[in-house]
Scaffold this active site. Structure first.
Site, short mmCIF file in Angstrom:
data_model
loop_
_atom_site.label_atom_id
_atom_site.label_comp_id
_atom_site.label_asym_id
_atom_site.label_seq_id
_atom_site.Cartn_x
_atom_site.Cartn_y
_atom_site.Cartn_z
N THR A 20 44.72 46.33 41.56
CA THR A 20 43.99 47.49 42.10
C THR A 20 42.48 47.39 41.93
O THR A 20 41.97 46.59 41.14
CB THR A 20 44.47 48.78 41.41
OG1 THR A 20 44.09 48.75 40.03
CG2 THR A 20 45.97 48.96 41.53
N ASP A 21 41.81 48.27 42.68
CA ASP A 21 40.36 48.42 42.51
C ASP A 21 40.12 49.45 41.40
O ASP A 21 41.07 49.93 40.77
CB ASP A 21 39.70 48.81 43.83
CG ASP A 21 40.21 50.14 44.40
OD1 ASP A 21 40.81 50.94 43.66
OD2 ASP A 21 39.99 50.37 45.60
N ALA A 22 38.88 49.84 41.21
CA ALA A 22 38.53 50.77 40.14
C ALA A 22 39.17 52.15 40.32
O ALA A 22 39.35 52.89 39.36
CB ALA A 22 37.01 50.92 40.05
N ILE A 25 43.74 51.90 43.58
CA ILE A 25 44.30 51.60 44.89
C ILE A 25 44.45 50.08 45.02
O ILE A 25 43.55 49.33 44.64
CB ILE A 25 43.37 52.11 46.02
CG1 ILE A 25 43.06 53.59 45.87
CG2 ILE A 25 43.93 51.75 47.39
CD1 ILE A 25 44.20 54.50 46.19
#
Length: 141
Positions: A20-22, A25
Site C-alpha cells: 500500500t501507499d501511505a 490503498i
C-alpha cells in the site's frame, strides 16, 4: 459493471502494508504482481512449472495488457485474483484476469493480458510447447 469471471482459477491474496501507499490503498503497480502470481499458479495447478520451461529454453513474456481500475483495495483486504484463458494462437495466449474483494465480491481491477512464448537465449517468438497447447485447448471455450 463488468461481470465477474466464473469457472476460473482463483488465487487468494491478503493485502499487506508493503502493498500500500501511505493512505493504506494498494499501489496500482501491485495489481500487476497479483495477476502475475495468479497466472503462474494457474499453470502450476495444471502441472506446468515455469522452471522446467527455462531448462528447455522456453520463456513467457507479457506482450500486451489492457488494465482497468474499478475500485481500490485496502490494507488487510482479502482478495481473489481470478485468471482464465480466453484465446490462443501458435505463439501466444490471452487471459482475462480480475482482482475481486473477497468479502463483498466487488470487482477492483480487471485486465486482458497477452502472453507470448519466446526462447530464453534469443528472445524470439517460438511455438507454444505441446503441454501448454493441450491445456489451452481444454480450457479455452
Amino acid at each position: 459493471m463488468t461481470e465477474l469471471i466464473s469457472n476460473s482459477f482463483v488465487l487468494p491474496i491478503r493485502v499487506y502494508i508493503e502493498d500500500t501507499d501511505a493512505g493504506g490503498i494498494v499501489f496500482h503497480a501491485n495489481y500487476l504482481n497479483y495477476m502475475e502470481r495468479a497466472r503462474t499458479e494457474w499453470l502450476r495447478s495444471h502441472g506446468i512449472g515455469l522452471r522446467a520451461g527455462l531448462v528447455d529454453n522456453v520463456n513467457y513474456v507479457v506482450q500486451g495488457m489492457e488494465l482497468y481500475y474499478r475500485a481500490p483495495a485496502k490494507l488487510d483486504d482479502m482478495l481473489e485474483v481470478r485468471a482464465v484463458p480466453i484465446s490462443f494462437g501458435r505463439v501466444w495466449m490471452k487471459l482475462r484476469e480480475q482482482v475481486v474483494r473477497q468479502c463483498d465480491q466487488t470487482l477492483l481491477c480487471e485486465a486482458s493480458v497477452t502472453v507470448a512464448c519466446v526462447t530464453m537465449d534469443t528472445g524470439r517468438l517460438q511455438r507454444l510447447p505441446a503441454n501448454m497447447t493441450s491445456l489451452l485447448e481444454q480450457q479455452v471455450q
